[in-house]
Every structure is written in structure tokens, then in C-alpha cells.
Design a protein around this motif. Structure first.
Motif, mmCIF file in Angstrom:
data_model
loop_
_atom_site.group_PDB
_atom_site.id
_atom_site.type_symbol
_atom_site.label_atom_id
_atom_site.label_comp_id
_atom_site.label_asym_id
_atom_site.label_seq_id
_atom_site.Cartn_x
_atom_site.Cartn_y
_atom_site.Cartn_z
ATOM 1 N N ALA A 124 75.365 62.440 47.131
ATOM 2 C CA ALA A 124 76.529 63.300 47.338
ATOM 3 C C ALA A 124 77.509 63.195 46.167
ATOM 4 O O ALA A 124 77.992 64.206 45.648
ATOM 5 N N ILE A 125 77.789 61.962 45.755
ATOM 6 C CA ILE A 125 78.709 61.747 44.635
ATOM 7 C C ILE A 125 78.142 62.348 43.355
ATOM 8 O O ILE A 125 78.851 63.022 42.596
ATOM 9 N N ALA A 134 78.270 68.844 39.451
ATOM 10 C CA ALA A 134 78.794 70.206 39.563
ATOM 11 C C ALA A 134 80.123 70.332 38.824
ATOM 12 O O ALA A 134 80.343 71.306 38.083
ATOM 13 N N LEU A 135 81.006 69.350 39.001
ATOM 14 C CA LEU A 135 82.284 69.363 38.272
ATOM 15 C C LEU A 135 82.048 69.375 36.774
ATOM 16 O O LEU A 135 82.660 70.141 36.029
ATOM 17 N N ASN A 136 81.140 68.511 36.310
ATOM 18 C CA ASN A 136 80.854 68.412 34.885
ATOM 19 C C ASN A 136 80.236 69.709 34.366
ATOM 20 O O ASN A 136 80.571 70.173 33.272
ATOM 21 N N TYR A 137 79.345 70.309 35.144
ATOM 22 C CA TYR A 137 78.697 71.562 34.737
ATOM 23 C C TYR A 137 79.735 72.664 34.545
ATOM 24 O O TYR A 137 79.765 73.338 33.510
ATOM 25 N N PHE A 138 80.580 72.868 35.542
ATOM 26 C CA PHE A 138 81.564 73.938 35.449
ATOM 27 C C PHE A 138 82.617 73.645 34.391
ATOM 28 O O PHE A 138 83.072 74.559 33.705
ATOM 29 N N LEU A 139 82.964 72.386 34.227
ATOM 30 C CA LEU A 139 83.908 72.008 33.186
ATOM 31 C C LEU A 139 83.301 72.271 31.810
ATOM 32 O O LEU A 139 83.954 72.842 30.931
ATOM 33 N N LEU A 199 83.970 61.561 33.527
ATOM 34 C CA LEU A 199 83.111 61.779 34.690
ATOM 35 C C LEU A 199 81.717 61.213 34.456
ATOM 36 O O LEU A 199 81.087 60.701 35.382
ATOM 37 N N GLU A 200 81.219 61.300 33.240
ATOM 38 C CA GLU A 200 79.907 60.733 32.924
ATOM 39 C C GLU A 200 79.911 59.213 33.112
ATOM 40 O O GLU A 200 78.959 58.640 33.644
ATOM 41 N N PHE A 201 80.984 58.564 32.678
ATOM 42 C CA PHE A 201 81.097 57.114 32.884
ATOM 43 C C PHE A 201 81.143 56.777 34.372
ATOM 44 O O PHE A 201 80.512 55.811 34.818
ATOM 45 N N GLN A 202 81.903 57.548 35.124
ATOM 46 C CA GLN A 202 82.012 57.291 36.564
ATOM 47 C C GLN A 202 80.667 57.463 37.255
ATOM 48 O O GLN A 202 80.294 56.675 38.129
ATOM 49 N N LEU A 203 79.930 58.493 36.867
ATOM 50 C CA LEU A 203 78.600 58.712 37.444
ATOM 51 C C LEU A 203 77.660 57.566 37.076
ATOM 52 O O LEU A 203 76.880 57.089 37.904
ATOM 53 N N ALA A 204 77.754 57.094 35.844
ATOM 54 C CA ALA A 204 76.919 55.960 35.421
ATOM 55 C C ALA A 204 77.220 54.718 36.253
ATOM 56 O O ALA A 204 76.298 53.993 36.653
ATOM 57 N N SER A 205 78.471 54.484 36.547
ATOM 58 C CA SER A 205 78.807 53.306 37.360
ATOM 59 C C SER A 205 78.262 53.447 38.779
ATOM 60 O O SER A 205 77.813 52.457 39.375
ATOM 61 N N ASP A 206 78.275 54.669 39.319
ATOM 62 C CA ASP A 206 77.711 54.888 40.661
ATOM 63 C C ASP A 206 76.209 54.635 40.679
ATOM 64 O O ASP A 206 75.675 54.058 41.625
ATOM 65 N N VAL A 207 75.528 55.072 39.633
ATOM 66 C CA VAL A 207 74.082 54.847 39.545
ATOM 67 C C VAL A 207 73.793 53.354 39.438
ATOM 68 O O VAL A 207 72.906 52.826 40.112
#
Length: 159
Positions: A90-91, A97-102, A65-73
Motif C-alpha cells: 500500500a505504501i 503514484a505520487l512520484n510518477y505524477f510529480l 520520496l525515493e529514500f522513504q520508499l527505500a526505507s520501507d523496503v
């Protein structure tokens, strides 16, 4: 060629690579965790052994998820429109939130695994080492010199 167009060209290559890295991490974690699950099942391991499989899979998911967020940025790094900024927000909010709860669930599961592997007596010993105060029955610390048992200091002796 302007600097902006050169950056756009570079990001056109970098963004898919970062997205692919995230997908590879998640896929590898899923396959690795599935193999571990099958191995534990065939060995007849108890249900508490499966917690470690969940922890491993959760760690891979969080990293992916961190990689995916980096690509969005990165995708919105060059002259983003307001629509792109809104989509990124939004993304990013959903993935964060997913990463936090995970991450929270992973930390809780690790605490449970540590508690199961050490037992209550070892946890009491660790608490005593960290706080300086023994739990249930160990040796008591002596109060520092010049203090009474109630914690108040005695006045210094006059000479």
C-alpha cells in the motif's frame, strides 16, 4: 548470533538513517526553494520565474520520496509478515503514484520553460534538425539519386 538476527540489527540502524536522509532531502529542498521564492519576489520577478522554484522543489520531493520508499523496503527485508507485506504494498503504491505524477508534472514544466526560453522559431529549427524535414520555409532536401519526386525508385538502367 544467527545471520538473520545480525541482519535485523544492521537494518535497525540502516532504516532510520535512510529515513533521515529522505527527510533531510525534503527539508533542504523546502528551505532552499523558500529562499529562492523570497529572493525572486524581492527582485520583482514575473510569475514565470516561479516555475523554476516549483521544478526545484518537485525534484527534491521526488528524491526524498525515493529514500522513504527505500526505507520501507528495507524495513520488511527480514522475515516479513503478511500484514507487513500488505502495508508495504500500500505504501509503495501510494509513494510510487505520487512520484510518477510529480515526475510527470516536472517534465511538463521543464518543457514549458524550454519553450518559453527558446521561442517558437528555435523550436522549429530544433524539430527540423531532429526529423530532417524543415518546418515552414527552410531549404528542402533533395531526393536521393535514382528516385522520383513521388518516392518511387526508377528501374536500373540496362547496359
Amino acid at each position: 548470533m544467527s545471520a538473520e538476527s545480525a541482519l535485523e540489527d544492521a537494518l535497525g540502524v540502516i532504516v532510520p538513517v535512510v529515513e533521515a536522509c529522505g527527510a533531510v532531502v525534503i527539508a533542504f529542498g523546502a528551505v532552499f526553494s523558500f529562499i529562492r521564492l523570497i529572493t525572486l519576489t524581492l527582485r520583482g520577478a514575473g510569475s514565470e520565474s516561479f516555475v523554476s522554484v516549483r521544478l526545484g522543489l518537485g525534484t527534491y520531493l521526488a528524491l526524498g520520496l525515493e529514500f522513504q520508499l527505500a526505507s520501507d523496503v528495507l524495513r520488511t527485508a527480514v522475515s516479513p509478515t503478511f500484514e507487513q507485506i500488505g502495508q508495504l504494498a500500500a505504501i509503495a503504491a501510494i509513494r510510487t503514484a505520487l512520484n510518477y505524477f510529480l515526475s510527470r508534472e516536472i517534465a511538463e514544466e521543464r518543457r514549458q520553460v524550454a519553450a518559453q526560453s527558446t521561442g517558437p522559431r528555435e523550436l522549429e529549427k530544433r524539430a527540423a534538425r531532429h526529423t530532417g524535414y524543415p518546418q515552414e520555409g527552410g531549404p528542402r532536401r533533395q531526393p536521393p539519386a535514382g528516385t522520383e519526386g513521388d518516392g518511387r525508385q526508377e528501374p536500373p538502367a540496362s547496359r
